[in-house]
Design a protein around this motif. Structure first.
Motif, PDB file in Angstrom:
ATOM      1  N   ARG A 125       0.827  -1.205   0.000  1.00  0.00           N
ATOM      2  CA  ARG A 125       0.000   0.000   0.000  1.00  0.00           C
ATOM      3  C   ARG A 125       0.862   1.256   0.000  1.00  0.00           C
ATOM      4  NH1 ARG A 125      -3.509  -1.310   5.210  1.00  0.00           N
ATOM      5  NH2 ARG A 125      -1.373  -1.829   5.846  1.00  0.00           N
ATOM      6  N   GLU A 126       2.050   1.154   0.576  1.00  0.00           N
ATOM      7  CA  GLU A 126       2.961   2.292   0.572  1.00  0.00           C
ATOM      8  C   GLU A 126       3.475   2.553  -0.845  1.00  0.00           C
ATOM      9  OE1 GLU A 126       6.780   3.690   3.255  1.00  0.00           O
ATOM     10  OE2 GLU A 126       5.372   2.190   4.006  1.00  0.00           O
ATOM     11  N   GLY A 127       3.681   1.474  -1.606  1.00  0.00           N
ATOM     12  CA  GLY A 127       4.053   1.640  -3.000  1.00  0.00           C
ATOM     13  C   GLY A 127       2.949   2.303  -3.802  1.00  0.00           C
ATOM     14  N   GLU A 128       1.701   1.933  -3.529  1.00  0.00           N
ATOM     15  CA  GLU A 128       0.561   2.552  -4.218  1.00  0.00           C
ATOM     16  C   GLU A 128       0.481   4.045  -3.903  1.00  0.00           C
ATOM     17  OE1 GLU A 128      -1.318   1.289  -6.431  1.00  0.00           O
ATOM     18  OE2 GLU A 128      -1.361  -0.881  -6.180  1.00  0.00           O
ATOM     19  N   ALA A 129       0.609   4.383  -2.618  1.00  0.00           N
ATOM     20  CA  ALA A 129       0.501   5.789  -2.214  1.00  0.00           C
ATOM     21  C   ALA A 129       1.638   6.618  -2.803  1.00  0.00           C
ATOM     22  CB  ALA A 129       0.496   5.891  -0.684  1.00  0.00           C
ATOM     23  N   LEU A 130       2.833   6.060  -2.812  1.00  0.00           N
ATOM     24  CA  LEU A 130       3.961   6.802  -3.366  1.00  0.00           C
ATOM     25  C   LEU A 130       3.807   6.956  -4.880  1.00  0.00           C
ATOM     26  CD1 LEU A 130       6.628   8.211  -2.879  1.00  0.00           C
ATOM     27  CD2 LEU A 130       7.782   5.989  -3.025  1.00  0.00           C
ATOM     28  N   ALA A 131       3.333   5.916  -5.549  1.00  0.00           N
ATOM     29  CA  ALA A 131       3.101   6.020  -6.994  1.00  0.00           C
ATOM     30  C   ALA A 131       2.064   7.095  -7.306  1.00  0.00           C
ATOM     31  CB  ALA A 131       2.646   4.668  -7.545  1.00  0.00           C
ATOM     32  N   ASP A 132       0.995   7.138  -6.504  1.00  0.00           N
ATOM     33  CA  ASP A 132      -0.022   8.176  -6.711  1.00  0.00           C
ATOM     34  C   ASP A 132       0.596   9.563  -6.647  1.00  0.00           C
ATOM     35  OD1 ASP A 132      -2.038   6.298  -6.988  1.00  0.00           O
ATOM     36  OD2 ASP A 132      -2.717   6.456  -4.910  1.00  0.00           O
ATOM     37  N   ARG A 133       1.488   9.765  -5.684  1.00  0.00           N
ATOM     38  CA  ARG A 133       2.111  11.085  -5.535  1.00  0.00           C
ATOM     39  C   ARG A 133       3.073  11.377  -6.674  1.00  0.00           C
ATOM     40  NH1 ARG A 133       3.360  15.092  -6.293  1.00  0.00           N
ATOM     41  NH2 ARG A 133       4.245  16.789  -5.022  1.00  0.00           N
ATOM     42  N   LEU A 134       3.922  10.434  -7.019  1.00  0.00           N
ATOM     43  CA  LEU A 134       4.942  10.684  -8.030  1.00  0.00           C
ATOM     44  C   LEU A 134       4.349  10.863  -9.422  1.00  0.00           C
ATOM     45  CD1 LEU A 134       7.799   8.221  -6.953  1.00  0.00           C
ATOM     46  CD2 LEU A 134       7.437  10.609  -6.290  1.00  0.00           C
ATOM     47  N   LEU A 135       3.241  10.205  -9.693  1.00  0.00           N
ATOM     48  CA  LEU A 135       2.624  10.324 -11.012  1.00  0.00           C
ATOM     49  C   LEU A 135       2.002  11.698 -11.254  1.00  0.00           C
ATOM     50  CD1 LEU A 135       1.088   6.767 -11.380  1.00  0.00           C
ATOM     51  CD2 LEU A 135       2.859   7.792 -12.832  1.00  0.00           C
ATOM     52  N   LYS A 136       1.924  12.524 -10.217  1.00  0.00           N
ATOM     53  CA  LYS A 136       1.445  13.892 -10.388  1.00  0.00           C
ATOM     54  C   LYS A 136       2.550  14.845 -10.838  1.00  0.00           C
ATOM     55  CE  LYS A 136      -2.108  13.307  -6.803  1.00  0.00           C
ATOM     56  NZ  LYS A 136      -2.563  13.739  -5.451  1.00  0.00           N
ATOM     57  N   LEU A 137       3.783  14.367 -10.856  1.00  0.00           N
ATOM     58  CA  LEU A 137       4.916  15.208 -11.219  1.00  0.00           C
ATOM     59  C   LEU A 137       5.017  15.359 -12.735  1.00  0.00           C
ATOM     60  CD1 LEU A 137       7.615  13.690  -8.840  1.00  0.00           C
ATOM     61  CD2 LEU A 137       6.440  15.879  -8.546  1.00  0.00           C
ATOM     62  N   PRO A 138       5.624  16.443 -13.197  1.00  0.00           N
ATOM     63  CA  PRO A 138       5.920  16.558 -14.627  1.00  0.00           C
ATOM     64  C   PRO A 138       6.831  15.406 -15.062  1.00  0.00           C
ATOM     65  CG  PRO A 138       6.263  18.650 -13.494  1.00  0.00           C
ATOM     66  CD  PRO A 138       6.054  17.625 -12.429  1.00  0.00           C
ATOM     67  N   PRO A 139       6.679  14.893 -16.274  1.00  0.00           N
ATOM     68  CA  PRO A 139       7.512  13.773 -16.735  1.00  0.00           C
ATOM     69  C   PRO A 139       9.012  14.021 -16.601  1.00  0.00           C
ATOM     70  CG  PRO A 139       5.696  14.129 -18.253  1.00  0.00           C
ATOM     71  CD  PRO A 139       5.649  15.261 -17.269  1.00  0.00           C
ATOM     72  N   ALA A 140       9.453  15.247 -16.852  1.00  0.00           N
ATOM     73  CA  ALA A 140      10.883  15.545 -16.764  1.00  0.00           C
ATOM     74  C   ALA A 140      11.397  15.368 -15.338  1.00  0.00           C
ATOM     75  CB  ALA A 140      11.159  16.966 -17.247  1.00  0.00           C
ATOM     76  N   GLN A 141      10.602  15.780 -14.346  1.00  0.00           N
ATOM     77  CA  GLN A 141      11.029  15.606 -12.956  1.00  0.00           C
ATOM     78  C   GLN A 141      10.953  14.150 -12.544  1.00  0.00           C
ATOM     79  OE1 GLN A 141       8.924  17.971 -10.034  1.00  0.00           O
ATOM     80  NE2 GLN A 141      10.308  17.381  -8.377  1.00  0.00           N
ATOM     81  N   LEU A 142       9.898  13.460 -12.955  1.00  0.00           N
ATOM     82  CA  LEU A 142       9.749  12.045 -12.612  1.00  0.00           C
ATOM     83  C   LEU A 142      10.921  11.228 -13.142  1.00  0.00           C
ATOM     84  CD1 LEU A 142       8.025   9.798 -11.375  1.00  0.00           C
ATOM     85  CD2 LEU A 142       6.742   9.698 -13.514  1.00  0.00           C
ATOM     86  N   SER A 143      11.444  11.607 -14.294  1.00  0.00           N
ATOM     87  CA  SER A 143      12.541  10.855 -14.900  1.00  0.00           C
ATOM     88  C   SER A 143      13.824  10.933 -14.085  1.00  0.00           C
ATOM     89  CB  SER A 143      12.799  11.368 -16.321  1.00  0.00           C
ATOM     90  OG  SER A 143      13.370  12.670 -16.296  1.00  0.00           O
ATOM     91  N   LEU A 144      13.916  11.881 -13.155  1.00  0.00           N
ATOM     92  CA  LEU A 144      15.111  12.049 -12.336  1.00  0.00           C
ATOM     93  C   LEU A 144      15.075  11.229 -11.050  1.00  0.00           C
ATOM     94  CD1 LEU A 144      15.459  15.937 -12.624  1.00  0.00           C
ATOM     95  CD2 LEU A 144      16.778  14.207 -13.863  1.00  0.00           C
ATOM     96  N   LEU A 145      13.945  10.572 -10.774  1.00  0.00           N
ATOM     97  CA  LEU A 145      13.757   9.915  -9.488  1.00  0.00           C
ATOM     98  C   LEU A 145      14.037   8.418  -9.564  1.00  0.00           C
ATOM     99  CD1 LEU A 145      10.484  11.671  -8.295  1.00  0.00           C
ATOM    100  CD2 LEU A 145      12.863  12.401  -7.995  1.00  0.00           C
ATOM    101  N   MET A 146      14.430   7.856  -8.424  1.00  0.00           N
ATOM    102  CA  MET A 146      14.608   6.421  -8.241  1.00  0.00           C
ATOM    103  C   MET A 146      14.032   6.062  -6.874  1.00  0.00           C
ATOM    104  SD  MET A 146      18.526   5.893  -9.608  1.00  0.00           S
ATOM    105  CE  MET A 146      19.199   7.157  -8.520  1.00  0.00           C
ATOM    106  N   ALA A 147      13.778   4.767  -6.669  1.00  0.00           N
ATOM    107  CA  ALA A 147      13.236   4.330  -5.380  1.00  0.00           C
ATOM    108  C   ALA A 147      13.770   2.947  -5.034  1.00  0.00           C
ATOM    109  CB  ALA A 147      11.714   4.310  -5.416  1.00  0.00           C
ATOM    110  N   TYR A 148      13.915   2.693  -3.736  1.00  0.00           N
ATOM    111  CA  TYR A 148      14.276   1.352  -3.284  1.00  0.00           C
ATOM    112  C   TYR A 148      13.633   1.097  -1.931  1.00  0.00           C
ATOM    113  CZ  TYR A 148      17.932   2.975   0.027  1.00  0.00           C
ATOM    114  OH  TYR A 148      18.626   3.546   1.074  1.00  0.00           O
ATOM    115  N   GLY A 149      13.588  -0.190  -1.557  1.00  0.00           N
ATOM    116  CA  GLY A 149      12.954  -0.565  -0.304  1.00  0.00           C
ATOM    117  C   GLY A 149      12.505  -2.006  -0.339  1.00  0.00           C
TER     118      GLY A 149
END
Length: 328
Positions: A180-204
């Motif tokens: 569920r934490e992955g779902e919530a984080l995806a919801d937030r990150l998908l609101k970002l402009p594509p150029a900013q999203l392309s700079l992000l990474m995640a682990y856990g």
């Protein structure tokens, strides 16, 4: 006679495989390195501590080294200082809050480094931001607390980090294995402009990271399980110069004492992983159950095989100047 022919054929095959493995993985045929390593600052510019004997239950704030700078981990100021020192990527930790936000803090509970108590994710963002995150730091067993009172309201939210660094590379550490934490984080990150999203990474944890990979196919991710799959498959196929599908779009954090087991390390392996859309970062040695340290000292840097694809460090202020000197 048939047995002799069998062993002759087996010998020819073995030699052919050995020649293939050599030419596919030798550093002698790798292109010359022309760029410095990617520098990843763990938790920004933070207070460090002896890593020996550290477990998941250790309060690291209670055993810091004598402070050499004024920054506290996972704060906007520490991230700004890390980028100013030369970091290409800054890593930080997030926990969900009861009011649907993400707070930037490493610890599962508040009792170690703050003046609060209880489980971090059982608080609202406002409750967390009111805490003093420098409260528990001590380098002398509790005789003095050099950051007490200096960390009030310094805990940022994920939104604040994303707003402050819209054009910077960031690595988000999901501190649970809850999908569920992955779902919530995806919801937030998908609101970002594509150029900013392309700079992000995640682990856990593997479960939230699996969700993030499914929701955001372009996101580079890592979990222990995913990295293990990649490296095991590469052990089986890498001798032939092949890149397993399990290694695509991965962030690979490689302990420095495991690199000798990797086909084509460092240049050939790095080139293959980058062609597969992955990023390779070298951390300090993995020893026992203590976890992997950072490349934090000059001698740690000197010990790494060249070319170095990327460096995980807790002391970007020390390592970045050394890397710059190396590349001159």
């Amino acid at each position: 006679m048939a047995m002799k022919r069998f062993w002759l054929a087996a010998g020819i095959v073995a030699v052919a495989l050995g020649i293939t493995a050599f030419f596919q993985n030798t550093a002698l045929l790798a292109p010359a390195a022309t760029e410095r390593p990617v520098l990843l600052a763990h938790r920004g510019l933070a207070q460090t501590y002896p890593s020996s004997g550290v477990t998941d239950a250790t309060c690291t704030a209670s055993r810091i080294n004598p402070p050499e700078h004024p920054y506290l981990e996972n704060t906007l100021a520490s991230m700004e200082a890390a980028f100013a020192a030369g970091a290409d990527i800054v890593e930080f930790d997030v926990h969900p809050t009861t009011d649907g936000q993400f707070a930037v803090i490493h610890d599962w509970t508040l009792d170690c480094r703050t003046n609060g108590t209880g489980v971090t994710r059982e608080k609202t963002l406002a409750e967390l931001k009111a805490l003093d995150i420098g409260h528990g730091y001590t380098a002398d067993g509790g005789k003095t607390y050099p950051f007490r009172g200096k960390g009030v309201a310094l805990m940022p939210s994920l939104d604040e980090v994303l707003a402050r660094f819209p054009d910077r590379r960031l690595l988000i550490n999901v501190k649970s294995n809850d999908p569920r934490e992955g779902e919530a984080l995806a919801d937030r990150l998908l609101k970002l402009p594509p150029a900013q999203l392309s700079l992000l990474m995640a682990y856990g944890g593997d479960r939230p990271i699996t969700v993030l990979r499914a929701r955001i196919p372009t996101l580079l991710t890592m979990s222990k399980e995913a990295e293990k799959r990649c490296l095991i498959h590469h052990l089986a196929l890498g001798w032939a110069g092949l890149t397993p599908e399990a290694c695509e779009r991965q962030l690979l954090l490689i302990p420095s004492n495991y690199t000798s087991w990797i086909w084509g390390w460092p240049a050939r392996f790095t080139a293959r992983m980058r062609a597969a859309g992955s990023e390779v970062i070298v951390a300090g040695p993995l020893v026992g159950g203590d976890g992997s340290a950072g490349i934090d000292r000059a001698e740690d840097l000197t010990a790494l095989a060249r070319p170095i694809p990327g460096i995980w460090t807790n002391r970007i202020d020390r390592i970045a100047p050394l890397v710059q000197v190396e590349r001159r």
